[in-house]
Design a protein around this motif. Structure first.
Motif, PDB file in Angstrom:
ATOM      1  N   GLN A  99      -2.797 -18.157 -14.956  1.00 31.70           N
ATOM      2  CA  GLN A  99      -1.595 -18.369 -14.148  1.00 31.70           C
ATOM      3  C   GLN A  99      -1.947 -19.162 -12.886  1.00 31.70           C
ATOM      4  O   GLN A  99      -3.105 -19.387 -12.582  1.00 31.70           O
ATOM      5  N   ARG A 100      -0.930 -19.531 -12.148  1.00 30.53           N
ATOM      6  CA  ARG A 100      -1.147 -20.285 -10.903  1.00 30.53           C
ATOM      7  C   ARG A 100      -1.585 -19.347  -9.774  1.00 30.53           C
ATOM      8  O   ARG A 100      -1.487 -18.133  -9.888  1.00 30.53           O
ATOM      9  N   ASP A 101      -2.029 -19.929  -8.680  1.00 31.92           N
ATOM     10  CA  ASP A 101      -2.597 -19.150  -7.583  1.00 31.92           C
ATOM     11  C   ASP A 101      -1.615 -18.163  -6.973  1.00 31.92           C
ATOM     12  O   ASP A 101      -2.015 -17.093  -6.515  1.00 31.92           O
ATOM     13  N   ALA A 102      -0.326 -18.461  -6.989  1.00 32.59           N
ATOM     14  CA  ALA A 102       0.666 -17.523  -6.438  1.00 32.59           C
ATOM     15  C   ALA A 102       0.661 -16.202  -7.212  1.00 32.59           C
ATOM     16  O   ALA A 102       0.843 -15.134  -6.620  1.00 32.59           O
ATOM     17  N   VAL A 103       0.452 -16.269  -8.522  1.00 31.02           N
ATOM     18  CA  VAL A 103       0.397 -15.050  -9.340  1.00 31.02           C
ATOM     19  C   VAL A 103      -0.842 -14.240  -8.967  1.00 31.02           C
ATOM     20  O   VAL A 103      -0.775 -13.018  -8.845  1.00 31.02           O
ATOM     21  N   TYR A 104      -1.962 -14.910  -8.769  1.00 28.12           N
ATOM     22  CA  TYR A 104      -3.185 -14.210  -8.346  1.00 28.12           C
ATOM     23  C   TYR A 104      -2.957 -13.497  -7.015  1.00 28.12           C
ATOM     24  O   TYR A 104      -3.383 -12.366  -6.829  1.00 28.12           O
ATOM     25  N   ARG A 105      -2.271 -14.161  -6.091  1.00 31.15           N
ATOM     26  CA  ARG A 105      -1.999 -13.541  -4.787  1.00 31.15           C
ATOM     27  C   ARG A 105      -1.092 -12.323  -4.938  1.00 31.15           C
ATOM     28  O   ARG A 105      -1.304 -11.306  -4.275  1.00 31.15           O
ATOM     29  N   ASP A 106      -0.069 -12.432  -5.808  1.00 34.18           N
ATOM     30  CA  ASP A 106       0.812 -11.285  -6.052  1.00 34.18           C
ATOM     31  C   ASP A 106       0.038 -10.117  -6.646  1.00 34.18           C
ATOM     32  O   ASP A 106       0.222  -8.965  -6.244  1.00 34.18           O
ATOM     33  N   VAL A 107      -0.813 -10.404  -7.604  1.00 29.22           N
ATOM     34  CA  VAL A 107      -1.630  -9.362  -8.229  1.00 29.22           C
ATOM     35  C   VAL A 107      -2.573  -8.748  -7.194  1.00 29.22           C
ATOM     36  O   VAL A 107      -2.734  -7.528  -7.134  1.00 29.22           O
ATOM     37  N   ALA A 108      -3.177  -9.583  -6.356  1.00 32.38           N
ATOM     38  CA  ALA A 108      -4.067  -9.070  -5.307  1.00 32.38           C
ATOM     39  C   ALA A 108      -3.307  -8.160  -4.355  1.00 32.38           C
ATOM     40  O   ALA A 108      -3.809  -7.096  -3.976  1.00 32.38           O
ATOM     41  N   ASN A 109      -2.088  -8.541  -3.971  1.00 35.71           N
ATOM     42  CA  ASN A 109      -1.271  -7.692  -3.094  1.00 35.71           C
ATOM     43  C   ASN A 109      -1.002  -6.347  -3.745  1.00 35.71           C
ATOM     44  O   ASN A 109      -1.124  -5.297  -3.108  1.00 35.71           O
ATOM     45  N   GLN A 110      -0.610  -6.369  -5.033  1.00 37.23           N
ATOM     46  CA  GLN A 110      -0.323  -5.128  -5.751  1.00 37.23           C
ATOM     47  C   GLN A 110      -1.571  -4.258  -5.834  1.00 37.23           C
ATOM     48  O   GLN A 110      -1.522  -3.053  -5.579  1.00 37.23           O
ATOM     49  N   LEU A 111      -2.689  -4.858  -6.179  1.00 40.50           N
ATOM     50  CA  LEU A 111      -3.928  -4.089  -6.313  1.00 40.50           C
ATOM     51  C   LEU A 111      -4.408  -3.535  -4.977  1.00 40.50           C
ATOM     52  O   LEU A 111      -4.870  -2.397  -4.909  1.00 40.50           O
ATOM     53  N   GLU A 112      -4.277  -4.321  -3.932  1.00 44.69           N
ATOM     54  CA  GLU A 112      -4.687  -3.823  -2.614  1.00 44.69           C
ATOM     55  C   GLU A 112      -3.875  -2.584  -2.248  1.00 44.69           C
ATOM     56  O   GLU A 112      -4.428  -1.590  -1.777  1.00 44.69           O
ATOM     57  N   ASN A 113      -2.562  -2.621  -2.505  1.00 42.65           N
ATOM     58  CA  ASN A 113      -1.714  -1.455  -2.226  1.00 42.65           C
ATOM     59  C   ASN A 113      -2.101  -0.253  -3.081  1.00 42.65           C
ATOM     60  O   ASN A 113      -2.188   0.876  -2.584  1.00 42.65           O
ATOM     61  N   LEU A 114      -2.328  -0.478  -4.369  1.00 47.27           N
ATOM     62  CA  LEU A 114      -2.709   0.619  -5.265  1.00 47.27           C
ATOM     63  C   LEU A 114      -4.054   1.223  -4.865  1.00 47.27           C
ATOM     64  O   LEU A 114      -4.222   2.451  -4.850  1.00 47.27           O
ATOM     65  N   VAL A 115      -5.009   0.372  -4.544  1.00 46.42           N
ATOM     66  CA  VAL A 115      -6.336   0.858  -4.144  1.00 46.42           C
ATOM     67  C   VAL A 115      -6.243   1.628  -2.830  1.00 46.42           C
ATOM     68  O   VAL A 115      -6.875   2.685  -2.677  1.00 46.42           O
ATOM     69  N   MET A 116      -5.456   1.132  -1.890  1.00 43.03           N
ATOM     70  CA  MET A 116      -5.306   1.846  -0.612  1.00 43.03           C
ATOM     71  C   MET A 116      -4.688   3.230  -0.833  1.00 43.03           C
ATOM     72  O   MET A 116      -5.123   4.204  -0.221  1.00 43.03           O
ATOM     73  N   ARG A 117      -3.688   3.330  -1.714  1.00 46.10           N
ATOM     74  CA  ARG A 117      -3.096   4.636  -2.035  1.00 46.10           C
ATOM     75  C   ARG A 117      -4.129   5.557  -2.665  1.00 46.10           C
ATOM     76  O   ARG A 117      -4.181   6.750  -2.366  1.00 46.10           O
ATOM     77  N   LEU A 118      -4.936   5.008  -3.567  1.00 42.33           N
ATOM     78  CA  LEU A 118      -5.995   5.781  -4.210  1.00 42.33           C
ATOM     79  C   LEU A 118      -6.989   6.306  -3.170  1.00 42.33           C
ATOM     80  O   LEU A 118      -7.370   7.476  -3.200  1.00 42.33           O
ATOM     81  N   ILE A 119      -7.375   5.457  -2.244  1.00 44.19           N
ATOM     82  CA  ILE A 119      -8.315   5.858  -1.195  1.00 44.19           C
ATOM     83  C   ILE A 119      -7.725   6.980  -0.343  1.00 44.19           C
ATOM     84  O   ILE A 119      -8.406   7.973  -0.053  1.00 44.19           O
ATOM     85  N   VAL A 120      -6.465   6.839   0.045  1.00 45.15           N
ATOM     86  CA  VAL A 120      -5.811   7.884   0.848  1.00 45.15           C
ATOM     87  C   VAL A 120      -5.780   9.197   0.071  1.00 45.15           C
ATOM     88  O   VAL A 120      -6.082  10.264   0.614  1.00 45.15           O
ATOM     89  N   ASP A 121      -5.428   9.130  -1.223  1.00 50.26           N
ATOM     90  CA  ASP A 121      -5.400  10.346  -2.049  1.00 50.26           C
ATOM     91  C   ASP A 121      -6.782  10.986  -2.141  1.00 50.26           C
ATOM     92  O   ASP A 121      -6.913  12.213  -2.078  1.00 50.26           O
ATOM     93  N   LEU A 122      -7.810  10.183  -2.297  1.00 48.64           N
ATOM     94  CA  LEU A 122      -9.175  10.718  -2.372  1.00 48.64           C
ATOM     95  C   LEU A 122      -9.585  11.342  -1.041  1.00 48.64           C
ATOM     96  O   LEU A 122     -10.189  12.425  -1.016  1.00 48.64           O
ATOM     97  N   ARG A 123      -9.256  10.688   0.047  1.00 46.67           N
ATOM     98  CA  ARG A 123      -9.601  11.226   1.372  1.00 46.67           C
ATOM     99  C   ARG A 123      -8.870  12.529   1.649  1.00 46.67           C
ATOM    100  O   ARG A 123      -9.407  13.424   2.297  1.00 46.67           O
ATOM    101  N   ASN A 124      -7.627  12.617   1.168  1.00 47.63           N
ATOM    102  CA  ASN A 124      -6.825  13.833   1.382  1.00 47.63           C
ATOM    103  C   ASN A 124      -7.104  14.915   0.359  1.00 47.63           C
ATOM    104  O   ASN A 124      -6.564  16.025   0.461  1.00 47.63           O
ATOM    105  N   GLY A 125      -7.889  14.598  -0.658  1.00 45.78           N
ATOM    106  CA  GLY A 125      -8.186  15.564  -1.710  1.00 45.78           C
ATOM    107  C   GLY A 125      -7.003  15.851  -2.618  1.00 45.78           C
ATOM    108  O   GLY A 125      -6.949  16.911  -3.249  1.00 45.78           O
ATOM    109  N   THR A 126      -6.055  14.915  -2.711  1.00 49.20           N
ATOM    110  CA  THR A 126      -4.857  15.116  -3.532  1.00 49.20           C
ATOM    111  C   THR A 126      -4.985  14.458  -4.902  1.00 49.20           C
ATOM    112  O   THR A 126      -4.021  14.432  -5.661  1.00 49.20           O
ATOM    113  N   LEU A 127      -6.144  13.947  -5.206  1.00 56.25           N
ATOM    114  CA  LEU A 127      -6.328  13.336  -6.527  1.00 56.25           C
ATOM    115  C   LEU A 127      -7.470  14.016  -7.237  1.00 56.25           C
ATOM    116  O   LEU A 127      -8.495  14.297  -6.692  1.00 56.25           O
TER     117      LEU A 127
END
Length: 127
Positions: A99-127
């Motif tokens: 895909q074009r670079d805009a799709v990569y940026r959208d995917v990166a944005n989505q993944l950054e958000n998902l990873v940040m949520r995962l990190i918060v859950d791990l830090r809080n012990g909720t996962l």
């Protein structure tokens, strides 16, 4: 462990975000169910735009990873992944390969958000 098809885009991005933001709660790796021969140049470019460098990374297959224990596997491949003793979570993230670079940026944005949520859950012990 972050898993996608080729370990060339999504799982590499997720690994980079997790290493950058969550090294206090994760020892992270990535792999592909059918590893590519190289990391997609737009993956490296998209991460470089965020000051994340993965020049030393390379696509790895599940055969290499299966030798290690993982508490948590994040599967983005759409293919069932089973690692004994591992909890598997499914993330629906578009594969940007070809895909074009805009799709990569959208995917990166989505993944950054998902990873940040995962990190918060791990830090809080909720996962």
């Amino acid at each position: 462990l972050f898993v996608c098809i080729g370990n060339s885009c999504r799982s590499q991005m997720a690994e980079a975000f997790a290493r950058a933001y969550g090294s206090d709660v994760m020892d992270v790796q990535s792999a592909g169910v059918s590893p590519a021969t190289m990391i997609a140049p737009l993956t490296k470019q998209t991460l470089a735009e965020r000051n994340l460098n993965i020049d030393s990374h390379f696509p790895k297959g599940m055969d290499i990873i299966r030798r290690q224990p993982f508490d948590l596997v994040i599967n983005m491949s759409g293919i069932p992944v089973v690692l004994p003793g591992s909890r598997v979570l499914q993330w629906a993230v578009q594969d940007p390969i070809g895909q074009r670079d805009a799709v990569y940026r959208d995917v990166a944005n989505q993944l950054e958000n998902l990873v940040m949520r995962l990190i918060v859950d791990l830090r809080n012990g909720t996962l």
